[in-house]
Scaffold this motif. Structure first.
Motif, short mmCIF file in Angstrom:
data_model
loop_
_atom_site.label_atom_id
_atom_site.label_comp_id
_atom_site.label_asym_id
_atom_site.label_seq_id
_atom_site.Cartn_x
_atom_site.Cartn_y
_atom_site.Cartn_z
N GLY A 172 14.80 23.81 18.51
CA GLY A 172 15.90 23.23 17.76
C GLY A 172 15.80 21.71 17.75
N ALA A 173 15.91 21.11 16.58
CA ALA A 173 15.77 19.66 16.47
C ALA A 173 16.89 18.93 17.20
CB ALA A 173 15.76 19.26 14.99
N LEU A 174 18.04 19.60 17.41
CA LEU A 174 19.19 18.97 18.06
C LEU A 174 19.32 19.40 19.52
CD1 LEU A 174 21.76 19.40 15.14
CD2 LEU A 174 20.19 17.50 15.58
N THR A 176 19.45 19.30 23.29
CA THR A 176 19.64 18.28 24.31
C THR A 176 19.33 18.81 25.71
OG1 THR A 176 22.00 18.84 24.53
CG2 THR A 176 21.41 17.11 22.95
N THR A 177 18.84 20.04 25.79
CA THR A 177 18.50 20.66 27.07
C THR A 177 17.01 20.56 27.34
OG1 THR A 177 20.37 22.19 26.86
CG2 THR A 177 18.62 22.79 28.42
N ALA A 178 16.21 20.88 26.35
CA ALA A 178 14.75 20.78 26.44
C ALA A 178 14.28 19.81 25.36
CB ALA A 178 14.10 22.15 26.25
N ARG A 179 13.40 18.91 25.73
CA ARG A 179 12.95 17.89 24.78
C ARG A 179 12.18 18.51 23.62
NH1 ARG A 179 9.07 13.95 27.27
NH2 ARG A 179 8.02 15.91 27.66
N PRO A 180 12.53 18.22 22.37
CA PRO A 180 11.72 18.70 21.25
C PRO A 180 10.25 18.29 21.37
CG PRO A 180 13.83 17.92 20.45
CD PRO A 180 13.77 17.57 21.92
N ALA A 181 9.98 17.17 22.04
CA ALA A 181 8.59 16.74 22.22
C ALA A 181 7.79 17.74 23.05
CB ALA A 181 8.54 15.36 22.88
N ARG A 195 -1.99 28.82 16.11
CA ARG A 195 -0.78 28.22 16.69
C ARG A 195 0.11 27.71 15.57
NH1 ARG A 195 -3.89 23.69 20.16
NH2 ARG A 195 -5.66 25.06 19.93
N THR A 196 1.40 27.96 15.70
CA THR A 196 2.36 27.61 14.66
C THR A 196 3.55 26.93 15.30
OG1 THR A 196 1.72 29.58 13.38
CG2 THR A 196 3.80 28.52 12.80
N LEU A 197 4.04 25.86 14.69
CA LEU A 197 5.20 25.14 15.19
C LEU A 197 6.30 25.18 14.14
CD1 LEU A 197 6.64 23.22 17.20
CD2 LEU A 197 5.48 21.31 16.04
N HIS A 198 7.50 25.58 14.57
CA HIS A 198 8.67 25.58 13.70
C HIS A 198 9.77 24.73 14.34
CE1 HIS A 198 7.52 28.68 10.76
NE2 HIS A 198 6.93 29.30 11.77
N SER A 203 19.96 23.27 14.70
CA SER A 203 20.24 24.01 15.92
C SER A 203 19.96 23.22 17.19
CB SER A 203 19.42 25.31 15.94
OG SER A 203 19.82 26.17 14.89
N GLY A 204 20.69 23.62 18.24
CA GLY A 204 20.47 23.07 19.57
C GLY A 204 19.47 23.91 20.34
N HIS A 205 19.77 24.15 21.61
CA HIS A 205 18.82 24.79 22.51
C HIS A 205 18.70 26.29 22.27
CE1 HIS A 205 16.37 25.20 26.05
NE2 HIS A 205 17.25 25.95 26.68
#
Length: 225
Positions: A172-174, A176-181, A195-198, A203-205
């Motif tokens: 989720g781009a929003l 705040t629990t796990a870093r999107p990075a 490998r695929t990234l979405h 959404s949050g976590h």
């Protein structure tokens, strides 16, 4: 596989979507979960969670030729560990935290001995207000469990390049629990050819029950198909 202090409820939409597409699905409650915070605080090692995940995968393997695993947060870490061990044939990981902030990693080894729990504030990391209001989760987090999560993260960090199965990484781009990075790092460091990234922008976590839940389910079902 669900996350730390969560329940199978938070990944149930994935199970229902996969079952509707013809997959046999298991969604176990990991040890210490779907019970009480005290039960979670009694878990003495992250290996207990990994062994439960192994057992679930082995149970499916007895009946089916191929086994896939989808995991949210801590469940994503366990999914990566199963893949590194060769226990599954493809994986999808969602909101998977490779490491917590340094201050947390430094504090939890001793803090849990003097302060067993910290209260959660504001509910789960979900942007859909109605979904957040009805989301079941422990009201407090056992700090010892966070300590074991950090130890699991270190284990996964050491074996991440051994993951060779097809992998879908979702975040989720929003969150705040796990870093999107962390999603980008997983994609970069695994040895998987496919490998695929979405990224889910609304959404949050806990993406499976958040505003992009339906899109996530569709993506995971399509990937496993």
């Amino acid at each position: 596989l669900h996350g730390l202090s969560g329940t199978p409820y938070e990944i149930r939409p994935l199970g229902e979507g996969l079952a509707a597409a013809g997959f046999a699905v298991a969604g176990p409650a990991l040890p210490g979960h779907a019970s009480s915070p005290e039960a979670l605080a009694e878990i003495s090692s992250w290996r207990v969670w990994l062994e439960a995940a192994r057992d679930a995968a082995a149970g499916l393997r007895k009946r089916h030729r191929t086994v896939y695993v989808a995991g949210l947060s801590m469940g994503g870490l366990l999914s990566l560990a199963l893949a590194a061990e060769g226990a599954v044939d493809a994986i999808a990981v969602i909101g998977t935290p490779l490491r917590l902030p340094l201050v947390v990693r430094a504090a939890v080894p001793w803090l849990w001995r003097i302060k067993p729990y910290f209260a959660k504030s504001g509910g789960s990391d979900i942007r859909d207000e109605a979904a957040r209001a009805r989301h079941p989760s422990y009201p407090v987090m056992p700090i010892r469990a966070v300590h074991e999560l950090v130890r699991l993260q270190r284990h996964v960090d050491s074996i991440l390049p051994q993951v060779r199965q097809p992998i879908l990484v979702a975040h989720g781009a929003l969150d705040t629990t796990a870093r999107p990075a962390d999603a980008d790092e997983i994609v970069r460091r695994v040895a998987s050819t496919e490998r695929t990234l979405h990224r889910y922008e609304r959404s949050g976590h806990v993406v499976p029950v958040d505003l992009d839940g339906a899109a996530l389910v569709s993506d995971v079902v399509g990937f496993f198909q």
